[in-house]
Design a protein around this motif. Structure first.
Motif, PDB file in Angstrom:
ATOM      1  N   ASP A  91      19.369  52.724  84.491  1.00  0.00           N
ATOM      2  CA  ASP A  91      19.418  52.601  83.030  1.00  0.00           C
ATOM      3  C   ASP A  91      20.827  52.801  82.490  1.00  0.00           C
ATOM      4  OD1 ASP A  91      16.774  51.973  82.767  1.00  0.00           O
ATOM      5  OD2 ASP A  91      16.136  54.006  82.242  1.00  0.00           O
ATOM      6  N   SER A  92      21.532  53.807  82.987  1.00  0.00           N
ATOM      7  CA  SER A  92      22.883  54.052  82.476  1.00  0.00           C
ATOM      8  C   SER A  92      23.839  52.941  82.898  1.00  0.00           C
ATOM      9  CB  SER A  92      23.402  55.418  82.931  1.00  0.00           C
ATOM     10  OG  SER A  92      23.483  55.481  84.333  1.00  0.00           O
ATOM     11  N   ASP A  93      23.688  52.424  84.106  1.00  0.00           N
ATOM     12  CA  ASP A  93      24.528  51.300  84.536  1.00  0.00           C
ATOM     13  C   ASP A  93      24.220  50.036  83.739  1.00  0.00           C
ATOM     14  OD1 ASP A  93      25.733  52.930  86.371  1.00  0.00           O
ATOM     15  OD2 ASP A  93      24.667  52.127  88.105  1.00  0.00           O
TER      16      ASP A  93
ATOM     17  N   THR B 136      19.557  43.934  78.349  1.00  0.00           N
ATOM     18  CA  THR B 136      19.308  45.139  79.129  1.00  0.00           C
ATOM     19  C   THR B 136      18.263  44.918  80.207  1.00  0.00           C
ATOM     20  OG1 THR B 136      17.728  45.865  77.447  1.00  0.00           O
ATOM     21  CG2 THR B 136      19.974  46.712  77.289  1.00  0.00           C
TER      22      THR B 136
ATOM     23  N   PHE C 150      17.474  56.782  86.237  1.00  0.00           N
ATOM     24  CA  PHE C 150      18.530  57.148  85.295  1.00  0.00           C
ATOM     25  C   PHE C 150      19.798  56.368  85.591  1.00  0.00           C
ATOM     26  CE2 PHE C 150      22.211  59.705  84.101  1.00  0.00           C
ATOM     27  CZ  PHE C 150      21.969  59.863  82.746  1.00  0.00           C
ATOM     28  N   ARG C 151      20.140  56.257  86.863  1.00  0.00           N
ATOM     29  CA  ARG C 151      21.352  55.521  87.243  1.00  0.00           C
ATOM     30  C   ARG C 151      21.245  54.048  86.876  1.00  0.00           C
ATOM     31  NH1 ARG C 151      22.076  56.849  92.664  1.00  0.00           N
ATOM     32  NH2 ARG C 151      20.833  55.071  93.257  1.00  0.00           N
TER      33      ARG C 151
ATOM     34  N   ALA D 158      23.053  49.914  80.653  1.00  0.00           N
ATOM     35  CA  ALA D 158      23.609  50.104  79.310  1.00  0.00           C
ATOM     36  C   ALA D 158      25.123  49.922  79.311  1.00  0.00           C
ATOM     37  CB  ALA D 158      23.242  51.485  78.785  1.00  0.00           C
ATOM     38  N   SER D 159      25.786  50.465  80.316  1.00  0.00           N
ATOM     39  CA  SER D 159      27.242  50.314  80.413  1.00  0.00           C
ATOM     40  C   SER D 159      27.631  48.849  80.589  1.00  0.00           C
ATOM     41  CB  SER D 159      27.791  51.121  81.589  1.00  0.00           C
ATOM     42  OG  SER D 159      27.511  52.477  81.423  1.00  0.00           O
TER      43      SER D 159
END
Length: 83
Positions: A44-46, A63, A41-42, A48-49
Motif C-alpha cells: 500500500d505504501s509503495d 492505486t 502495508f509495504r 501510494a508513493s
C-alpha cells in the motif's frame, strides 16, 4: 463534464467495489502471493508513493494498478524469481 455523470460513475464504482471487491482481494492475497500485514502495508505504501510520483510528473496512475503490481512483484520475490 456534467455533475450527474460524475455522480453516476461514482455510484457504479461504489456498487462494484461493494459487491465484488472481496473476491478480487481474496484472489490477489491468496492465489497471486501470500500477503500478511507487513507485506500489505509495504504494498500500500509503495503504491501510494508510486501514484504520487507519477502524478507529480503529470502521468496518470491508479492505486489499484499500482497495488496489483506490488502484489505480483511480492509474489515473484517470494518465489525467488526476482532478486
Amino acid at each position: 463534464m456534467p455533475l450527474w455523470i460524475l455522480a453516476l460513475g461514482g455510484v457504479g464504482i461504489a456498487a462494484g467495489a461493494a459487491s465484488l471487491d472481496h473476491r478480487v482481494t481474496r484472489t490477489r492475497s491468496e492465489r497471486v502471493a501470500r500477503i500478511d500485514s507487513s507485506r500489505g502495508f509495504r504494498v500500500d505504501s509503495d503504491a501510494a508513493s508510486g501514484v504520487v510520483l507519477a502524478s507529480s510528473l503529470g502521468l496518470r496512475a491508479g492505486t489499484t494498478h499500482a497495488a496489483t503490481g506490488g502484489i505480483v512483484g511480492s509474489g515473484l520475490r517470494e518465489r525467488g524469481e526476482v532478486d
